[in-house]
Motif scaffolding. Structure first.
Motif, PDB file in Angstrom:
ATOM      1  N   LEU A   1     -12.004 -28.151  -7.037  1.00  0.00           N
ATOM      2  CA  LEU A   1     -11.023 -28.704  -6.095  1.00  0.00           C
ATOM      3  C   LEU A   1     -11.780 -29.569  -5.220  1.00  0.00           C
ATOM      4  N   ALA A   2     -11.606 -30.758  -5.455  1.00  0.00           N
ATOM      5  CA  ALA A   2     -12.355 -31.732  -4.454  1.00  0.00           C
ATOM      6  C   ALA A   2     -11.553 -32.507  -3.531  1.00  0.00           C
ATOM      7  N   THR A   3     -11.833 -32.250  -2.172  1.00  0.00           N
ATOM      8  CA  THR A   3     -11.055 -32.937  -1.123  1.00  0.00           C
ATOM      9  C   THR A   3     -12.214 -33.724  -0.362  1.00  0.00           C
ATOM     10  N   PHE A   4     -11.605 -34.875   0.200  1.00  0.00           N
ATOM     11  CA  PHE A   4     -12.566 -35.733   1.089  1.00  0.00           C
ATOM     12  C   PHE A   4     -11.872 -36.415   1.921  1.00  0.00           C
ATOM     13  N   ASP A   5     -12.391 -36.874   2.978  1.00  0.00           N
ATOM     14  CA  ASP A   5     -11.853 -37.818   4.007  1.00  0.00           C
ATOM     15  C   ASP A   5     -12.174 -39.233   3.536  1.00  0.00           C
ATOM     16  N   PRO A   6     -11.437 -40.187   4.046  1.00  0.00           N
ATOM     17  CA  PRO A   6     -11.662 -41.576   3.888  1.00  0.00           C
ATOM     18  C   PRO A   6     -13.100 -42.108   4.115  1.00  0.00           C
ATOM     19  N   GLY A   7     -13.744 -42.432   3.147  1.00  0.00           N
ATOM     20  CA  GLY A   7     -15.342 -43.162   2.858  1.00  0.00           C
ATOM     21  C   GLY A   7     -15.981 -42.061   2.806  1.00  0.00           C
ATOM     22  N   GLN A   8     -15.750 -40.834   2.484  1.00  0.00           N
ATOM     23  CA  GLN A   8     -16.925 -39.910   2.268  1.00  0.00           C
ATOM     24  C   GLN A   8     -16.771 -39.575   0.888  1.00  0.00           C
ATOM     25  N   THR A   9     -17.764 -38.684   0.591  1.00  0.00           N
ATOM     26  CA  THR A   9     -18.130 -38.100  -1.000  1.00  0.00           C
ATOM     27  C   THR A   9     -18.043 -36.613  -1.060  1.00  0.00           C
TER      28      THR A   9
ATOM     29  N   ALA B   1      -5.299 -31.605 -22.230  1.00  0.00           N
ATOM     30  CA  ALA B   1      -5.623 -30.184 -22.597  1.00  0.00           C
ATOM     31  C   ALA B   1      -6.843 -29.621 -22.001  1.00  0.00           C
ATOM     32  N   ASN B   2      -7.719 -30.802 -21.591  1.00  0.00           N
ATOM     33  CA  ASN B   2      -9.036 -30.214 -20.963  1.00  0.00           C
ATOM     34  C   ASN B   2      -8.803 -29.571 -19.471  1.00  0.00           C
ATOM     35  N   ASN B   3      -7.475 -30.014 -19.092  1.00  0.00           N
ATOM     36  CA  ASN B   3      -7.238 -29.275 -17.565  1.00  0.00           C
ATOM     37  C   ASN B   3      -7.032 -27.895 -17.449  1.00  0.00           C
ATOM     38  N   PRO B   4      -8.009 -27.315 -16.651  1.00  0.00           N
ATOM     39  CA  PRO B   4      -7.600 -25.805 -16.972  1.00  0.00           C
ATOM     40  C   PRO B   4      -6.548 -25.454 -16.249  1.00  0.00           C
ATOM     41  N   THR B   5      -5.552 -26.143 -15.611  1.00  0.00           N
ATOM     42  CA  THR B   5      -4.351 -25.723 -14.774  1.00  0.00           C
ATOM     43  C   THR B   5      -3.319 -25.663 -16.023  1.00  0.00           C
ATOM     44  N   VAL B   6      -3.535 -26.247 -17.108  1.00  0.00           N
ATOM     45  CA  VAL B   6      -2.803 -26.022 -18.498  1.00  0.00           C
ATOM     46  C   VAL B   6      -2.578 -24.600 -18.770  1.00  0.00           C
ATOM     47  N   TYR B   7      -3.819 -23.699 -18.707  1.00  0.00           N
ATOM     48  CA  TYR B   7      -3.641 -22.374 -18.977  1.00  0.00           C
ATOM     49  C   TYR B   7      -3.748 -21.370 -17.816  1.00  0.00           C
ATOM     50  N   ASN B   8      -3.683 -21.952 -16.618  1.00  0.00           N
ATOM     51  CA  ASN B   8      -3.527 -21.077 -15.498  1.00  0.00           C
ATOM     52  C   ASN B   8      -3.312 -22.163 -14.313  1.00  0.00           C
ATOM     53  N   ALA B   9      -1.949 -22.055 -13.968  1.00  0.00           N
ATOM     54  CA  ALA B   9      -1.659 -23.069 -12.795  1.00  0.00           C
ATOM     55  C   ALA B   9      -2.218 -22.626 -11.353  1.00  0.00           C
ATOM     56  N   SER B  10      -2.802 -21.637 -11.301  1.00  0.00           N
ATOM     57  CA  SER B  10      -3.520 -21.355  -9.951  1.00  0.00           C
ATOM     58  C   SER B  10      -4.948 -21.398 -10.312  1.00  0.00           C
ATOM     59  N   TYR B  11      -5.393 -22.052 -11.254  1.00  0.00           N
ATOM     60  CA  TYR B  11      -6.793 -21.822 -11.523  1.00  0.00           C
ATOM     61  C   TYR B  11      -7.822 -22.255 -10.332  1.00  0.00           C
ATOM     62  N   TYR B  12      -7.628 -23.330  -9.605  1.00  0.00           N
ATOM     63  CA  TYR B  12      -8.371 -23.866  -8.644  1.00  0.00           C
ATOM     64  C   TYR B  12      -8.351 -22.914  -7.250  1.00  0.00           C
ATOM     65  N   GLN B  13      -7.469 -22.009  -7.331  1.00  0.00           N
ATOM     66  CA  GLN B  13      -7.362 -21.052  -6.278  1.00  0.00           C
ATOM     67  C   GLN B  13      -8.654 -20.183  -6.240  1.00  0.00           C
ATOM     68  N   SER B  14      -8.842 -19.779  -7.496  1.00  0.00           N
ATOM     69  CA  SER B  14      -9.931 -18.937  -7.516  1.00  0.00           C
ATOM     70  C   SER B  14     -11.356 -19.328  -8.146  1.00  0.00           C
ATOM     71  N   ASN B  15     -11.255 -20.507  -8.833  1.00  0.00           N
ATOM     72  CA  ASN B  15     -12.486 -21.125  -9.464  1.00  0.00           C
ATOM     73  C   ASN B  15     -12.942 -22.503  -8.676  1.00  0.00           C
ATOM     74  N   PRO B  16     -14.139 -22.706  -8.632  1.00  0.00           N
ATOM     75  CA  PRO B  16     -14.470 -23.902  -8.105  1.00  0.00           C
ATOM     76  C   PRO B  16     -13.903 -25.253  -8.748  1.00  0.00           C
TER      77      PRO B  16
END
Length: 465
Positions: free
Chosen positions: A349-357, A332-347
């Motif tokens: 979402l983390a993506t990284f390449d192998p070996g990166q931070t 229930a702490n996941n914001p997408t529970v309340y807004n499925a597209s939350y990460y499209q308009s809010n910070p």
């Protein structure tokens, strides 16, 4: 013949004199004062010398070119002979290897012969009785023979020398009546991972390195359960390292197994909360990262010993789709529970390449309480306790008010809470009160202002549990 008279002699003398005089006159006329004619003659001499030099140069070039071509051809022939000998020696070496040593053999080495570098590639591939490929390229075909190939290349050769032969596996600890295992190792993009050393541990132990197809092939493996282990520098999709799996060969059959691994990365989350449309630094003790490819419940949580403004995860599989990052440890702490597209308009979402931070900002919404006493005075150091009311959540958060009767850090994980406030005193002067109803903290902008008055009556004596 008539005798010459004096007149005749005189006449001839005058003619000769006239001839030589005319000749000298013409020579002087041609060369003027002697310089013009000489320059002309010298010009012709220069042209003749240059033409002669050109012919000599052309002849020399042709001769040298012929010698160079001869030497080059001779060098190529010598290099090809050396390469052939090296390939034959390599084939003999591979013939002496045991079956388990030939498994997935694909080696490359270099040797120096009289200053020339030769690259030798040694390879062993399984074939069926009919001569078709078996193993990685045809995992469901029974393997009976091995094709040994030695390829020798060199800068001195326009084309490499290749020698191939067939052998029957010999001198092996493997059970000829056992089963076969085809293991394919893929990266995060489902692409083959070559050069990965894989260990097979069980009734016997084997080691092999994946080929260009990301594949290793074990033939004639005795029955039993085997652990397949990849290097600890990789992680599985759930973050486990070293990656492992279990495989059980079946006599006379081929078992196919796929291992999806990649080099891990990490996420550093900067915790923030939003008040009046402005982001402020916040603190959290738990951080979760979510991806639909993670094992159920599709997220994993990191729990610190005390709240912090920045939290760094452990090793994570580098999913191309990234991770949704949020504070708290419940679904229930996941914001997408309340807004499925939350990460499209809010910070978050983390993506990284192998070996990166990856570094991301993570918002935990503000519960905006203002605490006063029964005299309507703002209460500092009041204890605000938020009890999670969501299914499966048993989290409790405690924070103190500042001199303005507000929380210095009003950020809480997404979710629904029951709020209790006390005056943080002891004994008979301790008072507490619950906010009416539950508080939905489900918007990144936080809640509306919640005014709380701590009563002075004895019926409210005590503190929040």
């Amino acid at each position: 013949m008539a005798p010459l008279t004096d007149d005749t002699r005189a006449s001839r003398s005058r003619s000769a004199t006239t001839f030589y005089a005319a000749r000298r006159s013409r020579r002087r006329g041609a060369v003027g004062d002697g310089r013009g004619g000489l320059a002309s003659e010298r010009g012709w001499v220069l042209v003749e010398v240059m033409m002669g030099a050109l012919l000599v140069a052309m002849a020399a070039a042709a001769l040298l070119g012929g010698l160079d071509n001869f030497q080059r051809a001779n060098t190529v022939n010598r290099s090809r002979t050396v390469a052939t000998n090296l390939a034959e020696q390599d084939i003999d070496r591979m013939r002496s290897l045991r079956n388990d040593q030939l498994l997935n053999l694909d080696q490359t080495r270099t040797v120096q012969v009289k200053g020339v570098t030769y690259t030798i590639r040694s390879r062993a591939d399984w074939l069926s009785d009919s001569g078709t490929d078996a193993g990685c390229s045809a995992p469901n075909v029974q393997a009976n023979y091995m094709r040994l190939t030695s390829t020798v290349s060199s800068p001195a050769l326009s084309t490499p020398v290749r020698i191939t032969t067939l052998v029957t596996p010999r001198g092996t600890p493997l059970d000829a009546s056992g089963g076969a295992i085809v293991l394919t190792v893929l990266d995060r993009n489902d692409q083959p991972l070559p050069g990965v050393t894989v260990q097979l541990s069980g009734p016997i132990n084997l080691t092999a390195t994946t080929n260009s197809q990301g594949c290793v092939f074990f033939a004639g493996v005795p029955g039993g359960d085997y652990n397949v282990t990849a290097p600890a520098s990789y992680v599985e999709m759930d973050g486990t390292s070293p990656p492992t799996d279990v495989v059980s060969p079946i006599a006379g059959q081929t078992v196919n197994k796929t291992l999806k691994i990649d080099r891990p990365g990490r996420i550093t989350a900067q915790i923030a909360t939003k008040v009046g449309g402005t982001l402020y630094q916040s603190q959290a003790q738990m951080l979760s990262v979510a991806n639909s490819s993670l094992p159920s419940p599709n997220y994993k949580t990191y729990n610190l010993s005390s709240p912090a403004t920045s939290i760094t995860t452990g090793d994570l599989f580098p999913f191309p789709s990234g991770y949704g990052v949020f504070t708290g440890g419940c679904a229930a702490n996941n914001p997408t529970v309340y807004n499925a597209s939350y990460y499209q308009s809010n910070p978050g979402l983390a993506t990284f390449d192998p070996g990166q931070t990856a570094t991301v900002t993570v918002i935990q919404p503000a519960i905006n309480v203002v605490v006063r006493d029964s005299s309507n005075q703002l209460v500092a150091n009041a204890d605000v306790v938020a009890y999670s009311q969501d299914s499966g959540c048993s989290q409790t958060f405690r924070k103190l008010t500042n001199s303005q009767g507000r929380l210095s850090d009003p950020g809480f994980p997404f979710g629904t809470y029951r709020i209790c406030v006390d005056n943080n005193r002891s004994g008979s002067s301790a008072r507490y009160v619950y906010v009416t109803g539950n508080v939905a903290n489900t918007s990144p902008d936080g809640t509306a202002t919640i005014n709380v008055t701590i009563p002075s009556s004895s019926s409210a004596r005590g503190s929040c549990p």
